[in-house]
Scaffold this motif. Sequence first.
Motif, PDB file in Angstrom:
ATOM      1  N   MET A  59      -2.147   6.856  -2.269  1.00 26.40           N
ATOM      2  CA  MET A  59      -2.727   5.683  -1.590  1.00 26.40           C
ATOM      3  C   MET A  59      -4.235   5.648  -1.756  1.00 26.40           C
ATOM      4  O   MET A  59      -4.829   4.584  -1.841  1.00 26.40           O
ATOM      5  CB  MET A  59      -2.366   5.700  -0.108  1.00 26.40           C
ATOM      6  CG  MET A  59      -1.015   5.074   0.141  1.00 26.40           C
ATOM      7  SD  MET A  59      -0.699   4.838   1.891  1.00 26.40           S
ATOM      8  CE  MET A  59       0.256   6.303   2.217  1.00 26.40           C
ATOM      9  N   MET A  60      -4.862   6.818  -1.808  1.00 27.14           N
ATOM     10  CA  MET A  60      -6.316   6.884  -1.956  1.00 27.14           C
ATOM     11  C   MET A  60      -6.756   6.348  -3.319  1.00 27.14           C
ATOM     12  O   MET A  60      -7.885   5.901  -3.483  1.00 27.14           O
ATOM     13  CB  MET A  60      -6.818   8.321  -1.808  1.00 27.14           C
ATOM     14  CG  MET A  60      -6.523   8.953  -0.462  1.00 27.14           C
ATOM     15  SD  MET A  60      -7.298   8.036   0.903  1.00 27.14           S
ATOM     16  CE  MET A  60      -6.614   8.935   2.314  1.00 27.14           C
ATOM     17  N   VAL A 117      -1.614   6.582   9.380  1.00 21.84           N
ATOM     18  CA  VAL A 117      -0.786   6.330   8.199  1.00 21.84           C
ATOM     19  C   VAL A 117       0.082   7.560   7.903  1.00 21.84           C
ATOM     20  O   VAL A 117       1.279   7.449   7.638  1.00 21.84           O
ATOM     21  CB  VAL A 117      -1.670   5.970   6.979  1.00 21.84           C
ATOM     22  CG1 VAL A 117      -0.809   5.724   5.749  1.00 21.84           C
ATOM     23  CG2 VAL A 117      -2.530   4.746   7.287  1.00 21.84           C
ATOM     24  N   LYS A 167     -12.550   3.500   3.537  1.00 19.87           N
ATOM     25  CA  LYS A 167     -11.678   3.198   4.675  1.00 19.87           C
ATOM     26  C   LYS A 167     -10.328   2.705   4.194  1.00 19.87           C
ATOM     27  O   LYS A 167     -10.218   2.114   3.132  1.00 19.87           O
ATOM     28  CB  LYS A 167     -12.320   2.114   5.551  1.00 19.87           C
ATOM     29  CG  LYS A 167     -13.474   2.613   6.375  1.00 19.87           C
ATOM     30  CD  LYS A 167     -14.098   1.463   7.151  1.00 19.87           C
ATOM     31  CE  LYS A 167     -15.448   1.882   7.715  1.00 19.87           C
ATOM     32  NZ  LYS A 167     -16.257   0.708   8.093  1.00 19.87           N
ATOM     33  N   MET A 168      -9.296   2.919   5.000  1.00 20.80           N
ATOM     34  CA  MET A 168      -7.975   2.455   4.599  1.00 20.80           C
ATOM     35  C   MET A 168      -7.773   1.008   5.021  1.00 20.80           C
ATOM     36  O   MET A 168      -8.013   0.647   6.169  1.00 20.80           O
ATOM     37  CB  MET A 168      -6.884   3.355   5.189  1.00 20.80           C
ATOM     38  CG  MET A 168      -6.969   4.774   4.627  1.00 20.80           C
ATOM     39  SD  MET A 168      -5.536   5.808   5.045  1.00 20.80           S
ATOM     40  CE  MET A 168      -4.359   5.345   3.797  1.00 20.80           C
ATOM     41  N   SER A 219      -6.548   7.102   8.739  1.00 19.60           N
ATOM     42  CA  SER A 219      -5.575   7.697   7.816  1.00 19.60           C
ATOM     43  C   SER A 219      -4.596   8.596   8.574  1.00 19.60           C
ATOM     44  O   SER A 219      -3.469   8.802   8.127  1.00 19.60           O
ATOM     45  CB  SER A 219      -6.296   8.465   6.708  1.00 19.60           C
ATOM     46  OG  SER A 219      -6.992   9.549   7.252  1.00 19.60           O
ATOM     47  N   PHE A 263      -8.447  -0.165  -1.425  1.00 21.75           N
ATOM     48  CA  PHE A 263      -9.311   0.574  -0.520  1.00 21.75           C
ATOM     49  C   PHE A 263     -10.741   0.173  -0.788  1.00 21.75           C
ATOM     50  O   PHE A 263     -11.114  -0.040  -1.930  1.00 21.75           O
ATOM     51  CB  PHE A 263      -9.138   2.075  -0.735  1.00 21.75           C
ATOM     52  CG  PHE A 263      -7.871   2.566  -0.131  1.00 21.75           C
ATOM     53  CD1 PHE A 263      -7.883   3.201   1.091  1.00 21.75           C
ATOM     54  CD2 PHE A 263      -6.669   2.320  -0.747  1.00 21.75           C
ATOM     55  CE1 PHE A 263      -6.696   3.610   1.668  1.00 21.75           C
ATOM     56  CE2 PHE A 263      -5.477   2.718  -0.180  1.00 21.75           C
ATOM     57  CZ  PHE A 263      -5.485   3.375   1.030  1.00 21.75           C
ATOM     58  N   THR A 266       0.847  -1.196   0.000  1.00 23.93           N
ATOM     59  CA  THR A 266       0.000   0.000   0.000  1.00 23.93           C
ATOM     60  C   THR A 266       0.886   1.252   0.000  1.00 23.93           C
ATOM     61  O   THR A 266       0.770   2.111  -0.880  1.00 23.93           O
ATOM     62  CB  THR A 266      -0.947  -0.016   1.216  1.00 23.93           C
ATOM     63  OG1 THR A 266      -1.641  -1.260   1.224  1.00 23.93           O
ATOM     64  CG2 THR A 266      -1.942   1.120   1.139  1.00 23.93           C
TER      65      THR A 266
END
Lengths: 368, 368
Positions: free
Chosen positions: A324-325, A357, A334-335, A354, A330, A254
């Motif tokens: 990452m989004m 992160v 939510k992550m 997040s 995903f 990720t």
Amino acid sequence: MAAGTRELKVELGERSYPIYIGSGLIEQAGEIFNRHGLPVKSPILLVTDSSVVDLYAEKVEAALASAGYSVTTAVVPSGEASKCLEVLDELVGAALEAGLDRKSTVIALGGGVVGDLAGFVAASYMRGVRFVQIPTTIQAHDSSVGGKVAVNHRLAKNIIGAFHQPEFVLYDLDTILSLPMREVRAGLSELVKQGLLWDGDFVHWCDEHAERLLALDPDALGYALYEGCNIKAIVVSKDERENDLRAILNLGHTIGHALEAVAGYGELLHGEAIAIGMVGAARLAVKFGYEERIAQETERLHLKFGLPVRIPSHLDTDEIMSAMMHDKKFSEGKMVFVVPTAIGSVEIRNDVPSSWVREIVDGLREGN
Amino acid sequence: MAAGTRELKVELGERSYPIYIGSGLIEQAGEIFNRHGLPVKSPILLVTDSSVVDLYAEKVEAALASAGYSVTTAVVPSGEASKCLEVLDELVGAALEAGLDRKSTVIALGGGVVGDLAGFVAASYMRGVRFVQIPTTIQAHDSSVGGKVAVNHRLAKNIIGAFHQPEFVLYDLDTILSLPMREVRAGLSELVKQGLLWDGDFVHWCDEHAERLLALDPDALGYALYEGCNIKAIVVSKDERENDLRAILNLGHTIGHALEAVAGYGELLHGEAIAIGMVGAARLAVKFGYEERIAQETERLHLKFGLPVRIPSHLDTDEIMSAMMHDKKFSEGKMVFVVPTAIGSVEIRNDVPSSWVREIVDGLREGN
């Protein structure tokens, strides 16, 4: 088969296939093709890239020709940019001009890029022909198990593809000898990853044999590739189409994918990016209350293999978060992260704040 | 489901699916999607073409929206030229921008071209998502059974593709009413073909009910589509991946494809080209010693449906012969044909002398 060759069966019902790991396998390719019943009358397309063609293509062609096969070689530019629909179109044109029919075979000779690309040619040409992989990097052990093949779209990596299992994989250890040291280290990172997510004993073994692995000792390397492929094969055979379990293979990916995307493909090798990502995932584990030792050991091990464990300082945290989004991993905003629970086991968490992160990305910057 | 709706199950083990045939089905699309468990949270991509979009896209969108689905519509130019990798690339971009995930559905709303194209998007996006077909032509009954999806390459038709079965097919007879008469006739040609290769009784029924079919009587049309789909489903369920039996579905296609290629796509509709091809195949049967009646009946039946049975005079025999040589349906240099043995049965011959084929092509010219 030459003495010392290891054979691993990837168990996928009627799509099961063997991986042969050893020295001198390319020389035996013709015999192995015959033994697997690949028809001599149907032309073969050998797909390779500009950095591999001069090293091994002639050897493969000669071995197959001596067993009666007619082989046409297609060369694509080395690098991730070749994993696209334009190059797919060219390769299908080459397959048509070479007269490939439904009983033909497409071979991938090269690393992960060539494997993914040639694999998707094999999956889609005439709605699917036979596929054989001859990986020439350590990294490619990962893509030679599980049948995931794909090309990229401008907006997303690996988004156009298929599940297409090979007939077999020929892992000739001699090809690894020509790899640049940086790629050796990056490839070993993915091998260590297989241990970190499934098998603490194998992590321990890698730790103890790091010097022999870095020296490309054939026996150590053969064993490590066998174990790495074996772990992946176990996971894939339980969940071929990535409904749940298979996602654990994304440990470190990720953050890793986001770093690759923000740095621009090429600056960080894939194995380097996921090395940093694995350290990040281990720090997330500590946030969730798991032992601090997980993060310390993960970092120490990667340093021992000469891998980066910090994010290059010029990469922007906001850009990394945003990348990452856009990642596939995903769901519903939510992550989701693969988080270690010990050295050799992981869990999938879909409740990762997040803010945690972001904190970890900031903490992983060079200088921290 | 509205009264009069017919339901046909295509039997393919865990990939089995139903075809619903009836009037007013588009209005019930939302309910049917819910019933089949397609998740409301995952966005849907509706693929259609420029000639269909204004007729039915809003209806489909409204029906799905009322059941809670979020739908993005992508419109491709009408015609065979849209079956290419460039348009695939655009549609994958549209799917990404619409946020399609692994649980999403791609819908094909249109004829065979849209079905093949959208089907390959569904087969390859994220290595495969759900697929639903809403055919709007009679011709498309053929592509809605069997899961063959593909795009074309500059050098060959349908050469890049997959086998990807839909969740279900919604055949709304109301959409057929807007078809131009020439396309109705061409579509009926392919329905008659299913009878000619498998079921003499159905051929007889088509013969007796030709006027009602040409008048688009819903009950006659519903029955004929059901029978046509059913024959194809039986053949496909015995040989999903076209190892042997499935090839009989190509009756009329060897000459037909060559005529389409030489005339340039567009001059002859697919159904028209294979109508001529079926007459050619029936004449080949006579060469092999089968009854002359097969050729006479095949020709009479096609004339009754207002279909062409002669090759346009400006098409060159050499070019037609050369186009056949490039067709996939040749193996090891010999000419392979599906040849009728009676009205309602066929055999595959791989021993057809090309001199016979040339003679038949010459004999099929307008004026003969």
